[in-house]
Design a protein around this motif. Structure first.
Motif, PDB file in Angstrom:
ATOM      1  N   GLY A 168       0.793  -1.213   0.000  1.00  0.00           N
ATOM      2  CA  GLY A 168       0.000   0.000   0.000  1.00  0.00           C
ATOM      3  C   GLY A 168       0.829   1.269   0.000  1.00  0.00           C
ATOM      4  N   GLN A 169       2.143   1.148  -0.095  1.00  0.00           N
ATOM      5  CA  GLN A 169       3.026   2.304  -0.086  1.00  0.00           C
ATOM      6  C   GLN A 169       3.874   2.298  -1.355  1.00  0.00           C
ATOM      7  OE1 GLN A 169       3.372   4.791   2.645  1.00  0.00           O
ATOM      8  NE2 GLN A 169       1.349   3.915   2.881  1.00  0.00           N
ATOM      9  N   PRO A 170       3.301   2.587  -2.481  1.00  0.00           N
ATOM     10  CA  PRO A 170       4.049   2.541  -3.739  1.00  0.00           C
ATOM     11  C   PRO A 170       5.114   3.621  -3.808  1.00  0.00           C
ATOM     12  CG  PRO A 170       1.902   3.528  -4.088  1.00  0.00           C
ATOM     13  CD  PRO A 170       1.899   3.006  -2.683  1.00  0.00           C
ATOM     14  N   HIS A 171       6.131   3.357  -4.604  1.00  0.00           N
ATOM     15  CA  HIS A 171       7.215   4.309  -4.842  1.00  0.00           C
ATOM     16  C   HIS A 171       7.089   4.833  -6.265  1.00  0.00           C
ATOM     17  CE1 HIS A 171      10.018   2.632  -1.455  1.00  0.00           C
ATOM     18  NE2 HIS A 171       8.901   3.143  -1.020  1.00  0.00           N
ATOM     19  N   GLN A 172       6.234   5.832  -6.428  1.00  0.00           N
ATOM     20  CA  GLN A 172       5.915   6.359  -7.741  1.00  0.00           C
ATOM     21  C   GLN A 172       6.547   7.734  -7.966  1.00  0.00           C
ATOM     22  OE1 GLN A 172       3.658   4.983 -10.453  1.00  0.00           O
ATOM     23  NE2 GLN A 172       4.609   3.274  -9.379  1.00  0.00           N
ATOM     24  N   THR A 173       6.623   8.109  -9.229  1.00  0.00           N
ATOM     25  CA  THR A 173       7.200   9.371  -9.673  1.00  0.00           C
ATOM     26  C   THR A 173       6.154  10.104 -10.523  1.00  0.00           C
ATOM     27  OG1 THR A 173       9.425   8.439  -9.693  1.00  0.00           O
ATOM     28  CG2 THR A 173       9.072  10.380 -11.048  1.00  0.00           C
ATOM     29  N   PRO A 174       6.097  11.430 -10.442  1.00  0.00           N
ATOM     30  CA  PRO A 174       7.020  12.379  -9.817  1.00  0.00           C
ATOM     31  C   PRO A 174       6.639  12.696  -8.385  1.00  0.00           C
ATOM     32  CG  PRO A 174       5.408  13.575 -11.092  1.00  0.00           C
ATOM     33  CD  PRO A 174       5.101  12.117 -11.307  1.00  0.00           C
ATOM     34  N   ILE A 175       7.541  13.393  -7.702  1.00  0.00           N
ATOM     35  CA  ILE A 175       7.303  13.799  -6.327  1.00  0.00           C
ATOM     36  C   ILE A 175       7.633  15.276  -6.168  1.00  0.00           C
ATOM     37  CG2 ILE A 175       7.792  11.502  -5.378  1.00  0.00           C
ATOM     38  CD1 ILE A 175      10.572  12.624  -4.536  1.00  0.00           C
ATOM     39  N   ALA A 176       7.209  15.841  -5.048  1.00  0.00           N
ATOM     40  CA  ALA A 176       7.597  17.187  -4.674  1.00  0.00           C
ATOM     41  C   ALA A 176       8.902  17.089  -3.888  1.00  0.00           C
ATOM     42  CB  ALA A 176       6.517  17.854  -3.831  1.00  0.00           C
ATOM     43  N   ILE A 177       9.945  17.735  -4.407  1.00  0.00           N
ATOM     44  CA  ILE A 177      11.253  17.716  -3.757  1.00  0.00           C
ATOM     45  C   ILE A 177      11.406  18.990  -2.938  1.00  0.00           C
ATOM     46  CG2 ILE A 177      13.747  17.710  -4.140  1.00  0.00           C
ATOM     47  CD1 ILE A 177      13.207  16.261  -6.794  1.00  0.00           C
ATOM     48  N   ARG A 178      11.789  18.817  -1.686  1.00  0.00           N
ATOM     49  CA  ARG A 178      12.039  19.962  -0.808  1.00  0.00           C
ATOM     50  C   ARG A 178      13.499  19.913  -0.380  1.00  0.00           C
ATOM     51  NH1 ARG A 178       6.868  18.342  -0.204  1.00  0.00           N
ATOM     52  NH2 ARG A 178       5.269  19.989  -0.243  1.00  0.00           N
ATOM     53  N   SER A 179      14.255  20.903  -0.816  1.00  0.00           N
ATOM     54  CA  SER A 179      15.693  20.877  -0.598  1.00  0.00           C
ATOM     55  C   SER A 179      16.054  20.849   0.886  1.00  0.00           C
ATOM     56  CB  SER A 179      16.349  22.086  -1.274  1.00  0.00           C
ATOM     57  OG  SER A 179      15.787  23.299  -0.833  1.00  0.00           O
ATOM     58  N   ARG A 180      15.274  21.499   1.726  1.00  0.00           N
ATOM     59  CA  ARG A 180      15.592  21.513   3.152  1.00  0.00           C
ATOM     60  C   ARG A 180      15.375  20.155   3.806  1.00  0.00           C
ATOM     61  NH1 ARG A 180      13.352  27.288   5.649  1.00  0.00           N
ATOM     62  NH2 ARG A 180      14.690  28.654   4.352  1.00  0.00           N
ATOM     63  N   SER A 181      14.535  19.339   3.188  1.00  0.00           N
ATOM     64  CA  SER A 181      14.259  18.019   3.761  1.00  0.00           C
ATOM     65  C   SER A 181      15.158  16.931   3.202  1.00  0.00           C
ATOM     66  CB  SER A 181      12.792  17.637   3.503  1.00  0.00           C
ATOM     67  OG  SER A 181      11.910  18.589   4.072  1.00  0.00           O
ATOM     68  N   ALA A 182      15.863  17.224   2.099  1.00  0.00           N
ATOM     69  CA  ALA A 182      16.743  16.221   1.495  1.00  0.00           C
ATOM     70  C   ALA A 182      17.951  15.974   2.403  1.00  0.00           C
ATOM     71  CB  ALA A 182      17.204  16.690   0.122  1.00  0.00           C
ATOM     72  N   VAL A 183      18.360  14.726   2.481  1.00  0.00           N
ATOM     73  CA  VAL A 183      19.467  14.326   3.349  1.00  0.00           C
ATOM     74  C   VAL A 183      20.776  14.430   2.575  1.00  0.00           C
ATOM     75  CG1 VAL A 183      20.456  12.430   4.683  1.00  0.00           C
ATOM     76  CG2 VAL A 183      17.974  12.781   4.663  1.00  0.00           C
ATOM     77  N   ASP A 184      21.717  15.223   3.083  1.00  0.00           N
ATOM     78  CA  ASP A 184      23.026  15.339   2.436  1.00  0.00           C
ATOM     79  C   ASP A 184      23.708  13.980   2.406  1.00  0.00           C
ATOM     80  OD1 ASP A 184      22.907  18.045   1.867  1.00  0.00           O
ATOM     81  OD2 ASP A 184      23.747  18.636   3.797  1.00  0.00           O
ATOM     82  N   ALA A 185      24.217  13.611   1.235  1.00  0.00           N
ATOM     83  CA  ALA A 185      24.840  12.293   1.069  1.00  0.00           C
ATOM     84  C   ALA A 185      26.103  12.427   0.228  1.00  0.00           C
ATOM     85  CB  ALA A 185      23.856  11.322   0.432  1.00  0.00           C
TER      86      ALA A 185
END
Length: 250
Positions: A31-48
């Motif tokens: 019930g938790q699909p990994h679909q595209t596109p998404i809303a990207i929020r730079s402040r929430s992205a994890v530095d890697a």
């Protein structure tokens, strides 16, 4: 030609390697699909910073075949309706271009355009989003996304293609371009595990969305918008349990 290189991608199943490339450590739940596109929020992205850098190996001269892609089962020629999954696609000759991640080669098959952008960055929709679709050595699908805006002076790869758009039912167009300058100098990317944005929405696709956009001429933007007056972008999908990573590369 009965099978395009794009149609090969549609049938590629998700693989573990694709998830590793995107560095999404989460596992899709029922019930938790990994679909595209998404809303990207730079402040929430994890530095890697530990993720491999994106190495681009595109030639400075390549001849492309640009054609209109119809996805209407009732109108395969695309002559009477323009569905939201239709696009303009530039097919790249086999073996001529690729990107590399951690020494692994991903061949560029084609690129195409969506208007408006399918992804949203910090609540902002861009006029156009360009998708560079690659295939890995084990059939993995890797897509590099690039946002396009107007106001450019021309002379880009994108302008060369968008200025020679094929008509909806017209013949394919051939155009020679400098593919080596397809991307901006800043190759910082947001990375996550997603899907194709057209049916059957196959998951296990590695997405690398460039943070830096590229400017094209206003006429390039207007030409694509006129071809798809209602747009050809899929609606945003929930992030669910995924993590978006950010790999700085300048």
């Amino acid at each position: 030609m009965t099978h395009s290189r794009r149609s090969f991608l549609i049938g590629v199943p998700g693989v573990a390697a694709a998830a590793m490339i995107a560095s999404s450590t989460s596992v899709a739940l029922a019930g938790q699909p990994h679909q595209t596109p998404i809303a990207i929020r730079s402040r929430s992205a994890v530095d890697a910073p530990e993720l491999p850098e994106l190495v681009v190996d595109y030639p400075d001269h390549v001849d492309l075949r640009v054609h209109y892609i119809s996805r209407d089962a009732d109108d395969p020629a695309g002559c009477t309706t323009r569905g939201p999954e239709e696009t303009v696609e530039a097919e790249v000759p086999a073996g001529t271009a690729a990107v590399h991640l951690d020494g692994v080669r991903y061949e560029l098959l084609q690129f195409h355009f969506h208007t408006p952008s399918e992804h949203v960055l910090d609540d902002h929709h861009f006029p156009i989003e360009q998708h560079f679709v690659h295939r890995g050595p084990k059939g993995e699908t890797l897509v590099v996304g690039l946002f396009l805006t107007g106001g450019g002076r021309g002379g880009t790869l994108q302008d060369a293609v968008l200025h020679t758009l094929p008509e909806e039912c017209g013949k394919e167009v051939e155009v020679s371009v400098d593919l080596s300058r397809a991307f901006p100098d800043d190759l910082s990317t947001f990375r996550y595990d997603g899907s194709l944005t057209t049916a059957p929405y196959t998951e296990g696709v590695s997405w690398l969305v460039l943070r830096q956009h590229r400017a094209v001429t206003d006429s390039s933007v207007e030409g694509l918008e006129e071809l798809f007056p209602k747009g050809n972008a899929r609606e945003l999908q929930p992030l669910n349990d995924r993590t978006v990573h950010y790999r700085k590369q300048r």
